[in-house]
Design an enzyme around this catalytic site. Structure first.
Site, PDB file in Angstrom:
ATOM      1  N   GLU A  21       1.267   5.580  -0.622  1.00  0.00           N
ATOM      2  CA  GLU A  21       0.227   4.563  -0.490  1.00  0.00           C
ATOM      3  C   GLU A  21       0.377   3.769   0.806  1.00  0.00           C
ATOM      4  O   GLU A  21      -0.601   3.485   1.486  1.00  0.00           O
ATOM      5  CB  GLU A  21       0.249   3.608  -1.693  1.00  0.00           C
ATOM      6  CG  GLU A  21      -0.235   4.241  -2.982  1.00  0.00           C
ATOM      7  CD  GLU A  21      -1.653   4.776  -2.876  1.00  0.00           C
ATOM      8  OE1 GLU A  21      -2.453   4.234  -2.097  1.00  0.00           O
ATOM      9  OE2 GLU A  21      -1.960   5.758  -3.572  1.00  0.00           O
ATOM     10  N   TYR A  78      -4.460  -3.992  -3.391  1.00  0.00           N
ATOM     11  CA  TYR A  78      -4.792  -2.573  -3.466  1.00  0.00           C
ATOM     12  C   TYR A  78      -3.569  -1.748  -3.864  1.00  0.00           C
ATOM     13  O   TYR A  78      -3.600  -0.987  -4.844  1.00  0.00           O
ATOM     14  CB  TYR A  78      -5.365  -2.036  -2.136  1.00  0.00           C
ATOM     15  CG  TYR A  78      -5.353  -0.536  -2.163  1.00  0.00           C
ATOM     16  CD1 TYR A  78      -6.307   0.153  -2.893  1.00  0.00           C
ATOM     17  CD2 TYR A  78      -4.312   0.191  -1.578  1.00  0.00           C
ATOM     18  CE1 TYR A  78      -6.258   1.530  -3.020  1.00  0.00           C
ATOM     19  CE2 TYR A  78      -4.246   1.560  -1.704  1.00  0.00           C
ATOM     20  CZ  TYR A  78      -5.216   2.226  -2.422  1.00  0.00           C
ATOM     21  OH  TYR A  78      -5.147   3.569  -2.566  1.00  0.00           O
ATOM     22  N   ASP A 138     -10.885  -0.691  -2.636  1.00  0.00           N
ATOM     23  CA  ASP A 138     -10.658  -0.470  -1.213  1.00  0.00           C
ATOM     24  C   ASP A 138     -12.007  -0.222  -0.557  1.00  0.00           C
ATOM     25  O   ASP A 138     -13.052  -0.369  -1.181  1.00  0.00           O
ATOM     26  CB  ASP A 138      -9.689   0.695  -0.996  1.00  0.00           C
ATOM     27  CG  ASP A 138     -10.325   2.021  -1.366  1.00  0.00           C
ATOM     28  OD1 ASP A 138     -11.372   2.003  -2.038  1.00  0.00           O
ATOM     29  OD2 ASP A 138      -9.796   3.068  -0.984  1.00  0.00           O
TER      30      ASP A 138
END
Length: 305
Positions: A45, A130, A148
């Site tokens: 991520e 996020y 996002d």
DNA sequence: ATCCCGACCA
DNA sequence: TGGTCGGGAT
């Protein structure tokens, strides 16, 4: 009260199953979609935050080969982690620093056990809303809706959600099927990344939401404005990158040795001279990326370990 | 030139 | 709320 937000379809059941089935039928294969290890998910991520997924695959494998566990990463030298980041052109060295720091937090503050809730994950350095929900979802299937730029674009087009973070958050939460954050968050981002890009490919990608999509029906595929970045060429960011890559090569350098390798027009007393370089290095030092030593009259610069 | 699965700090 | 943070691919 706030303004009225447009209603999502009354029956969300078919909307949800259409997207999930589309995702499971046709999503792209990425290696991090085959693991539920929170450390491995976090690495993917952070790498993906501003870097195309295609360029992340090799870096992700190499990173986990070198630092297979959160303990291994926590024990690493920061200079090595930043060095790896540069070698793989992942950009934003700060993200390497954050990842290294987050690994330390997991080991010292959580006894090596990864936090599992979005709230606890957000305490980790470099982990915002996020990423916290992404890790909670993909590792533990226990996250809230991710929002996002992909998700915003999808919601804006499909359901006419106004360009407003609160509205996006509410709509995303309402859509998320209970207890299915892993597949759902993957699916809605995949939709934005594959079928509902800036230039949409509704029919080409067989978008599962065409029958409900406001944009598909009106032909108006306007998307929320994404702030455009200033030019990279000649930018301060480019110069910072050169400082880091130069110091990796030379280990340590005096000011006037470093300068010409950062700017060819470096002149000690010129506009881009020692004073300018010191300012650049001061920021890099504040960011914990370099060390500036003033020993017996001479200034020496090196990467921080 | 523009895009790319954000977060931090002031 | 806005400024800052890399660099490759297209």
């Amino acid at each position: 009260m706030g303004e009225e937000t447009p209603a999502l379809p009354a029956d969300l059941g078919p909307v949800r199953s259409a997207l999930i089935e589309w995702y499971e039928r046709s999503h792209r294969e990425y290696p991090w979609r085959r693991t539920e290890d929170p450390y491995e998910i976090l690495v993917s991520e952070v790498m993906s935050q501003q870097t195309q997924l295609g360029r992340v695959v090799d870096a992700w494998r190499g990173f986990l080969e070198r630092w297979p566990t959160v303990e291994a990463l926590a024990a690493a030298d920061r200079a090595d982690v930043v060095g790896f980041w540069s070698d793989h052109s992942l950009g934003y060295n700060n993200r390497a620093k954050y990842l290294h720091e987050a690994a330390g937090q997991v080991c010292t503050e959580h006894d090596g056990e990864f936090p599992e809730t979005p709230e606890d994950l957000e305490e980790l350095m470099g982990v915002g809303p996020y990423t916290a929900n992404a890790v909670a979802s993909f590792a533990f299937n226990d996250g809230n809706a991710v929002v996002d730029t992909n998700v915003k674009r999808v919601l804006y087009r499909a359901f006419d959600v106004p360009d407003d973070d609160t509205a996006f958050g509410r709509a995303a939460e309402e859509l998320l099927p209970d207890g299915r954050s892993r597949v759902w968050n993957n699916a809605i981002m995949e939709l934005g990344g594959v079928a509902c890009e800036k230039t949409p490919g509704c029919d080409r990608e067989g978008c599962p939401w065409r029958e409900w999509c406001h944009a598909y029906q009106t032909g108006d595929f306007t998307a929320p404005d994404v702030p455009t970045q200033p030019a990279f060429e000649g930018s301060r960011r480019q110069m910072r990158g050169r400082v880091v890559s130069t110091l990796r090569e030379y280990d340590e350098l005096p000011l006037d040795g470093l300068g010409p390798r950062v700017r060819v027009d470096y002149a000690p007393d010129g506009e881009y001279g020692r004073e300018w370089l010191r300012g650049l290095l001061e920021d890099l030092a504040d960011d914990g990326l370099v060390e500036v030593d003033s020993a017996d009259g001479t200034v020496v610069v090196r990467l921080r370990r």
